[in-house]
Design an enzyme around this catalytic site. Sequence first.
Site, short mmCIF file in Angstrom:
data_model
loop_
_atom_site.label_atom_id
_atom_site.label_comp_id
_atom_site.label_asym_id
_atom_site.label_seq_id
_atom_site.Cartn_x
_atom_site.Cartn_y
_atom_site.Cartn_z
N CYS A 2 -17.23 4.25 8.84
CA CYS A 2 -17.42 2.94 8.20
C CYS A 2 -18.52 2.24 8.97
O CYS A 2 -18.35 1.89 10.13
CB CYS A 2 -16.14 2.12 8.24
SG CYS A 2 -16.33 0.46 7.52
N GLU A 105 -20.35 3.24 1.44
CA GLU A 105 -20.59 4.60 1.94
C GLU A 105 -21.79 5.16 1.17
O GLU A 105 -22.09 4.71 0.06
CB GLU A 105 -19.37 5.50 1.74
CG GLU A 105 -18.26 5.27 2.76
CD GLU A 105 -18.66 5.61 4.20
OE1 GLU A 105 -19.79 6.13 4.41
OE2 GLU A 105 -17.86 5.33 5.10
#
Length: 226
Positions: A2, A105
């Site tokens: 992340c 992402e």
Amino acid sequence: MCGRFTLNQSATALAEVFHLQQVVDLEAQYNIAPTQMVVTVVHNPESDKRELWQLRWGLIPSWAKEAGIGNKLINARGETVAEKPAFRSAFKRRRCLVVADGFYEWQKQPEQKARQPFYFQLQDGQPFGFAGLWEKWRSPTDDEITSCTIITTQANELLQPIHDRMPVILAPQDYDLWLNPQEQNPQVLQNLLSPYPASAMIAHPVSTIVNSPKHNSPECIIPIKQ
């Protein structure tokens, strides 16, 4: 992993979701990046209450010789977090919720150098808490930095085509257990570090402007056509 996320929620929404007594309105953030200050929920041992703390993203272990190590510790793998020297002490006693309402992402594109960013959030658009750890570090010149990291796990079915890892999103019913410093059983805690149900999440591709942390506007999360 992340590496970027968002937080654009009212003080009322944060107070309701995280059971906080007092929350001030925060500036909307559409492209939060490592080393920046992030909003967290911590159980303050002194007040014995949940509080909002702003911590530097990138955990600096208490034994570190310099703060720069935090740049490499923005994430902790859930599978090994209980054993890694950088995280094991915080995993036992200093857990937090890193507050967000979405994250990014990037997907590798066949025959293209650029990767395509995707934005992920909950179906209901509500804020949520990443499983996080926090730590205090004091420099040789006696400066103190309180920092944090976000724990990751294997990707769920929604993320798998994009990336093989995802941040751990905790269910609201698990917040008390995660924040309780008296709970130090590694197995009990690691049972919480599972992929969030894909059926409760949505995703869409977004502009590559999010690649630069200089861009921090609603345009970062607007869907685009592929």
